[in-house]
Motif scaffolding. Structure first.
Motif, PDB file in Angstrom:
ATOM      1  N   ILE A  70      35.045  40.322  47.052  1.00  0.00           N
ATOM      2  CA  ILE A  70      35.405  39.799  45.636  1.00  0.00           C
ATOM      3  C   ILE A  70      34.428  38.855  44.652  1.00  0.00           C
ATOM      4  CG2 ILE A  70      37.429  38.554  44.259  1.00  0.00           C
ATOM      5  CD1 ILE A  70      39.229  39.316  46.564  1.00  0.00           C
ATOM      6  N   GLN A  71      33.990  37.880  45.513  1.00  0.00           N
ATOM      7  CA  GLN A  71      32.947  37.245  44.716  1.00  0.00           C
ATOM      8  C   GLN A  71      31.734  37.804  44.366  1.00  0.00           C
ATOM      9  OE1 GLN A  71      32.013  34.005  47.525  1.00  0.00           O
ATOM     10  NE2 GLN A  71      33.818  32.982  47.366  1.00  0.00           N
ATOM     11  N   SER A  72      31.261  38.866  45.156  1.00  0.00           N
ATOM     12  CA  SER A  72      30.178  39.720  44.980  1.00  0.00           C
ATOM     13  C   SER A  72      30.405  40.598  43.819  1.00  0.00           C
ATOM     14  CB  SER A  72      29.846  40.508  45.994  1.00  0.00           C
ATOM     15  OG  SER A  72      30.755  41.582  46.376  1.00  0.00           O
ATOM     16  N   ILE A  73      31.501  41.066  43.326  1.00  0.00           N
ATOM     17  CA  ILE A  73      32.084  41.647  42.237  1.00  0.00           C
ATOM     18  C   ILE A  73      32.050  40.878  40.835  1.00  0.00           C
ATOM     19  CG2 ILE A  73      33.731  43.289  41.294  1.00  0.00           C
ATOM     20  CD1 ILE A  73      34.251  44.230  43.652  1.00  0.00           C
ATOM     21  N   SER A  74      32.774  39.608  41.230  1.00  0.00           N
ATOM     22  CA  SER A  74      33.037  38.762  40.214  1.00  0.00           C
ATOM     23  C   SER A  74      31.764  37.979  39.605  1.00  0.00           C
ATOM     24  CB  SER A  74      34.244  37.743  40.398  1.00  0.00           C
ATOM     25  OG  SER A  74      33.701  37.102  41.625  1.00  0.00           O
ATOM     26  N   THR A  75      30.730  37.846  40.420  1.00  0.00           N
ATOM     27  CA  THR A  75      29.538  37.120  40.125  1.00  0.00           C
ATOM     28  C   THR A  75      28.358  37.761  39.864  1.00  0.00           C
ATOM     29  OG1 THR A  75      29.296  36.789  42.530  1.00  0.00           O
ATOM     30  CG2 THR A  75      30.647  34.740  41.217  1.00  0.00           C
ATOM     31  N   GLY A  76      27.494  37.666  39.422  1.00  0.00           N
ATOM     32  CA  GLY A  76      26.131  38.448  39.275  1.00  0.00           C
ATOM     33  C   GLY A  76      26.417  39.518  38.298  1.00  0.00           C
ATOM     34  N   ASP A  77      25.369  40.644  38.266  1.00  0.00           N
ATOM     35  CA  ASP A  77      25.354  41.469  37.506  1.00  0.00           C
ATOM     36  C   ASP A  77      26.421  42.640  37.895  1.00  0.00           C
ATOM     37  OD1 ASP A  77      24.981  43.500  35.514  1.00  0.00           O
ATOM     38  OD2 ASP A  77      22.704  43.781  36.159  1.00  0.00           O
ATOM     39  N   PRO A  78      27.362  42.987  37.114  1.00  0.00           N
ATOM     40  CA  PRO A  78      28.337  44.044  37.733  1.00  0.00           C
ATOM     41  C   PRO A  78      27.568  45.418  38.001  1.00  0.00           C
ATOM     42  CG  PRO A  78      28.830  43.548  35.299  1.00  0.00           C
ATOM     43  CD  PRO A  78      27.762  42.799  35.719  1.00  0.00           C
TER      44      PRO A  78
END
Length: 513
Positions: A70-78
């Motif tokens: 969830i954090q990898s999807i919500s943070t950074g470039d989607p």
């Protein structure tokens, strides 16, 4: 990709619930279709439990993988995360090009007969022909094992009798003694019988919580074994004196615990006490009782029971547990048991050709809905209800809705008509129905309408004129008897004895006065 797995599990659960609701709305006419529906629902419920457990593990997230995703999807470039997962999917299918894709929409839908394998193929291999899809028991193999047990070989127990006594393990129904039950042959017999009955319950009742029921049976056995209340496995007691307890056996005679035999007459019981067979059996039983008492006393004193006695107790406990389960299973299936006895009696009066025809008709009836096209199910629903059975001789219908055999029709004389005018010219087919109707309400009501109250004297009378003539004659005889009793002349002899005039003159002519 835990989020995709989570979404897939939620979809799978919804599809399973929809499949269960669709099958619950169905009302199959044949027992095979009902069993197939119940087994499919049971399989869906099992899969719901498995998928729910997997979904709960994802939500618990003990390893923290779901949170990281969830954090990898919500943070950074989607877009970077999107192309990363896209490359992973392409790489997976590059390595496994023939990986099948599961279509949940079609996975839990009812399959049409033209889609390949029959929908009831699993049920067809689940029951034998004798069981008729769970309607009857098939204990022929257990019956053969029972006849080969020691103590039963001298008795000729038919299969019909065995269906009545297979859950009785105490005298007089069971001739096997307690010492003979410790053999491996008897242990195998009760084990296979209990296993068959348990499997039969699981096959015929897939939606019942049988594990809970079986656990309750085990708890009841534990309590009964601790209290030594298991039938046939309680503490043995030696009877003292010439009389024996009457609580064993059928309860109608006198029970000898040494010979394990019931005597109807007290004199026969007392005379057999001096026989060699009884003396030998009494000495053997007394020796076994003394040996058991000494072993228990030694065990209490040393607190270290022998290995052989412990193994023997464990084996007796295992045998008693299986006997207990057989009793409980038989009480649960009492209706199926009675239907099996009726079916065996009925089939004994049939020829081999008639049995085969009945079996073929059963399979043909169950396979008929599968041979019809799916689109014609609704169109032909009205016509199937109005379908008539070919019966040119107008024979009575049997339990399966089909005409009975012609030889049975002739045997019971069902072609002979008996007309009863008192019942309103009602026609009875066969002598049995005609004899039975004299005690029925229709005939009694017809006699009461004619003013006849005593109906027991009017059997075999069906004409109104004959009934009225007989009733008038009975009334005249009663009136004549009453008037004759009032006008009789009394005579008295020299000793003062009073008697009718006719009797007085008869005795006088014979010189007895």
């Amino acid at each position: 990709m835990l989020l995709e797995d989570q979404r897939f599990l939620h979809e799978d659960l919804e599809r399973l619930e929809q499949g269960i609701s669709d099958r619950t709305l169905e009302d199959p006419r044949h027992i095979r279709d009902r069993l197939n529906r119940d087994h499919q629902i049971s399989g869906f419920l099992t899969r719901i439990q498995q998928q729910s457990k997997r979904l709960l593990d994802i939500y618990n997230d003990t390893e923290g993988l779901r949170t990281k995703e969830i954090q990898s999807i919500s943070t950074g470039d989607p877009f970077d995360e999107f192309y990363k997962q896209l490359n992973d999917i392409k790489d997976f299918h590059r390595r496994y090009p023939n990986e099948p894709v599961e279509n949940l929409e079609r996975a839990y839908k009812r399959k049409a007969p033209d889609e390949g394998e029959s929908a009831t193929a699993e049920i067809d291999h689940m029951f034998t022909g004798e069981e008729a899809y769970g309607r009857f028991l098939d204990l022929t193999r257990s019956h053969e094992d029972y006849l080969n047990l020691p103590g039963v070989q001298s008795r000729r127990v038919t299969y019909l009798q065995y269906l009545t006594i297979f859950d009785h393990f105490t005298p007089p129904h069971c001739p096997i003694k307690r010492s003979e039950k410790a053999t491996d042959q008897y242990f195998t017999y009760v084990g296979s019988l209990a296993e068959y009955l348990e499997g039969f319950l699981r096959r015929t009742r897939p939606l019942d919580d049988l594990d809970k029921t079986f656990a309750a049976f085990d708890q009841e056995f534990e309590k009964a074994w601790e209290a030594k209340e298991v039938p046939g496995w309680g503490a043995e007691t030696q009877s003292v004196g010439p009389t024996a307890p009457v609580t064993e056996g059928t309860g109608e005679g006198i029970w000898c615990p040494d010979c394990e035999k019931e005597f109807k007459n007290d004199n026969v019981y007392k005379s057999h006490l001096s026989g060699k067979k009884h003396v030998k059996a009494a000495e053997s039983r007394k020796a076994n009782t003394d040996g058991t008492t000494n072993s228990e006393a030694n065990g209490r004193s040393s607190n270290k029971p022998s290995t052989s006695s412990t193994a023997q107790n464990l084996k007796e406990r295992a045998i008693a547990e299986r006997e207990w389960r057989i009793r409980k299973y038989a009480s649960t299936m009492e209706i199926v048991r009675s239907d099996t006895r009726v079916n065996v009696e009925r089939r004994q009066g049939m020829t081999e050709r008639e049995r085969q025809q009945e079996l073929d008709a059963l399979f043909a009836e169950s396979a008929e809905p599968l041979l019809r096209p799916s689109g014609a199910a609704d169109d032909d629903s009205d016509s199937s209800d109005d379908e008539k059975i070919y019966n040119p001789l107008k024979l009575p219908l049997a339990w399966d809705g089909k005409p009975i055999p012609y030889w049975l029709y002739k045997l019971h004389g069902l072609g002979v008509e008996f007309n009863c005018e008192i019942c309103g010219n009602f026609v009875y087919m066969g002598r049995r129905a005609f004899d039975k109707h004299f005690n029925e309400a229709r005939h009694i009501y017809g006699l009461k309408c004619l003013g006849i109250t005593n109906t027991t004297l009017f059997r075999e009378i069906t004409n109104i004129e004959d009934a009225l003539k007989l009733w008038d004659k009975i009334a005249r005889d009663k009136k004549k008897e009453k008037s004759g009793g009032e006008n009789v002349v009394q005579m008295e002899d020299a000793e003062g004895n009073v008697m009718p005039e006719k009797v007085y003159y008869d005795l006088q002519k014979q010189g007895l006065l």
